[in-house]
Motif scaffolding. Structure first.
Motif, PDB file in Angstrom:
ATOM      1  N   UNK A  80       0.867  -1.180   0.000  1.00 50.08           N
ATOM      2  CA  UNK A  80       0.000   0.000   0.000  1.00 50.08           C
ATOM      3  C   UNK A  80       0.898   1.222   0.000  1.00 50.08           C
ATOM      4  N   UNK A  81       0.582   2.142  -0.900  1.00 47.76           N
ATOM      5  CA  UNK A  81       1.280   3.418  -0.979  1.00 47.76           C
ATOM      6  C   UNK A  81       0.217   4.507  -0.954  1.00 47.76           C
ATOM      7  N   UNK A  82       0.025   5.055   0.242  1.00 49.19           N
ATOM      8  CA  UNK A  82      -1.011   6.053   0.468  1.00 49.19           C
ATOM      9  C   UNK A  82      -0.378   7.437   0.503  1.00 49.19           C
ATOM     10  N   UNK A  83      -0.895   8.339  -0.319  1.00 46.98           N
ATOM     11  CA  UNK A  83      -0.354   9.694  -0.431  1.00 46.98           C
ATOM     12  C   UNK A  83      -1.373  10.719   0.044  1.00 46.98           C
ATOM     13  N   UNK A  84      -0.927  11.610   0.928  1.00 47.31           N
ATOM     14  CA  UNK A  84      -1.765  12.731   1.341  1.00 47.31           C
ATOM     15  C   UNK A  84      -1.739  13.773   0.226  1.00 47.31           C
ATOM     16  N   UNK A  85      -2.919  14.155  -0.241  1.00 50.53           N
ATOM     17  CA  UNK A  85      -3.002  15.095  -1.361  1.00 50.53           C
ATOM     18  C   UNK A  85      -3.985  16.214  -1.034  1.00 50.53           C
TER      19      UNK A  85
END
Length: 142
Positions: A80-85
């Motif tokens: 999982x690669x979760x990015x805050x955007x």
């Protein structure tokens, strides 16, 4: 495309708006919460991350007040690669360069329209691969 979405109480209203908006475009798997009642964000972050890990869905959306808690939780999961955007350009780069598979949105800091723009950018940007794949491959702990 299959998308999982989840939020805590701080992101609930934005989640409802996004589910309504996205239902016309993709298959949505709503992992909760289902009210404004106070709740614990890790429950919903784990549910969305598990859906990614299992292959139930291709991409995910997580929402909490700052996006930090859900992102920290989701990123504990393998692959999982979760990015805050908070801007659509960040979402585009997260997909194109980092192969992010979950976008985390800070409900207390963005409008519904901005959230829609970010999600559209996230869903419509492909991973570029190439030199970026080499870097993404180094993210996991060995």
């Amino acid at each position: 495309m299959k998308i999982a979405i989840g939020s805590d109480h701080a992101g609930y209203e934005l989640k409802i708006q996004l589910v309504e908006y996205l239902n016309k475009k993709v298959s949505i798997y709503d992992k909760g919460t289902f009210s404004n009642d106070s709740t614990d964000y890790p429950e919903f972050a784990h549910a969305v991350a598990n859906a990614i890990e299992s292959g139930e869905v291709e991409l995910g959306i997580l929402i909490c007040g700052s996006a930090n808690g859900v992102a920290m939780t989701a990123n504990k999961h393998d692959h999982v690669r979760c990015a805050i955007c908070w801007e659509k350009e960040i979402a585009e780069l997260a997909r194109a360069h980092n192969d992010a598979n979950i976008v985390a949105l800070p409900a207390r800091f963005i409008s519904v329209q901005k959230a829609k723009d970010i999600v559209d950018a996230f869903l419509n940007t492909d991973f570029e691969g190439g030199r970026h794949q080499r870097r993404v491959s180094k993210i996991g702990i060995v």
